[in-house]
Enzyme design. Sequence first.
Site, mmCIF file in Angstrom:
data_model
loop_
_atom_site.group_PDB
_atom_site.id
_atom_site.type_symbol
_atom_site.label_atom_id
_atom_site.label_comp_id
_atom_site.label_asym_id
_atom_site.label_seq_id
_atom_site.Cartn_x
_atom_site.Cartn_y
_atom_site.Cartn_z
ATOM 1 C CE LYS A 54 -3.795 -2.293 2.326
ATOM 2 N NZ LYS A 54 -4.362 -2.717 3.601
ATOM 3 C CD GLN A 98 -3.559 -4.584 6.569
ATOM 4 O OE1 GLN A 98 -3.599 -3.580 5.883
ATOM 5 N NE2 GLN A 98 -4.063 -5.736 6.162
ATOM 6 C CG ASP A 121 -9.759 0.155 5.001
ATOM 7 O OD1 ASP A 121 -9.544 -0.327 3.877
ATOM 8 O OD2 ASP A 121 -8.997 0.001 5.971
HETATM 9 N N1 GUN Z 1 -7.211 -6.680 6.002
HETATM 10 C C1 GUN Z 1 -7.577 -7.378 4.915
HETATM 11 N N2 GUN Z 1 -8.116 -6.556 3.984
HETATM 12 C C2 GUN Z 1 -8.092 -5.316 4.508
HETATM 13 C C3 GUN Z 1 -8.505 -4.047 4.012
HETATM 14 O O1 GUN Z 1 -9.030 -3.890 2.897
HETATM 15 N N3 GUN Z 1 -8.301 -3.008 4.863
HETATM 16 C C4 GUN Z 1 -7.749 -3.153 6.090
HETATM 17 N N4 GUN Z 1 -7.616 -2.070 6.845
HETATM 18 N N5 GUN Z 1 -7.367 -4.315 6.588
HETATM 19 C C5 GUN Z 1 -7.532 -5.392 5.781
#
Ligand code: GUN
Length: 296
Positions: A54, A98, A121
């Site tokens: 990311k 995350q 998100d």
């Molecule tokens: N863990 C797995 N997929 C995601 C996501 O799209 N965002 C976040 N913050 N954590 C995740």
Amino acid sequence: MQAKTIDGKALSARIRAEIAEKTEKLFNETGIRPGLGVILVGENPASVSYVTAKEKACAESGMVSRDIRLPADAGQDALTAEIRKLNADPSIHGILVQLPLPQGYDERATIAAIAPEKDVDGFTPVNAGKMLIGEDCFLPCTPHGIIKLLEFAGVETQGRHAVVVGRSNIVGKPVALLLARKGKNANATVTICHTGTPDLARFTREADIVIAAAGRPKTITGDMLKPGAAVVDVGVNRIPDATRQRGWRLEGDCDFESCSKTASCITPVPGGVGPMTITMLLWNTLESAARAARRA
Ligand code: GUN
């Protein structure tokens, strides 16, 4: 039949080029550079690798990422304090914590602490609720990426039967909602299957579109599909593999070999949904920065 592979990397590259161009334009016109705050608690290897990807994607799109790493034992208060700092920081337009968090953290309280206007998100109760009732909001990245992939592959959703396997808040529930919305690239009849569904194959065999988001390898095999179905594999399972240098390989939730003999198209793992999740995160971050510019 040999299924066409839906190339998530190619679609991502196309959308990211557009995002990078719009990011530059926003900066030139307003002096605002989109900023994403990424919080990682602990050192879960899969999470470390997502977060690194990311941050790299952010830089490549001309955005700024603020990386906050906390030890697994930092505690809820320290995590909430970091979120509050990002909430108050005008140079940050998107916040991502995350998931999953290490044991001992309250995931609900953590998500709820994120300012909804920076919730790129789309996980906060405010955004999830807005999506449910069809109000303008940040769409969650993986479900949004799946809709884009289906459009890219030319898969008709209108009036078709989509079976979603998995009911998580991150993928299963929101993608089911998006597919059932009224409008373009939606308007499907949707069935949600989950671990409580007896005889999963009975449902998947009826599906024109299967979204596999169960988090378990080989949940879907070719014999469970209707010939010509479109398959989106959301799984990211690390399978121990001594023949690989790093000691594991990535597998989705679908048995690619058998599914690709029955399906008309299928997303690969890796290179399908994964890159699109990050792309839609950049999309939301840019949108959030553009909104901040309009408010300024
Ligand atoms: N863990 C797995 N997929 C995601 C996501 O799209 N965002 C976040 N913050 N954590 C995740």
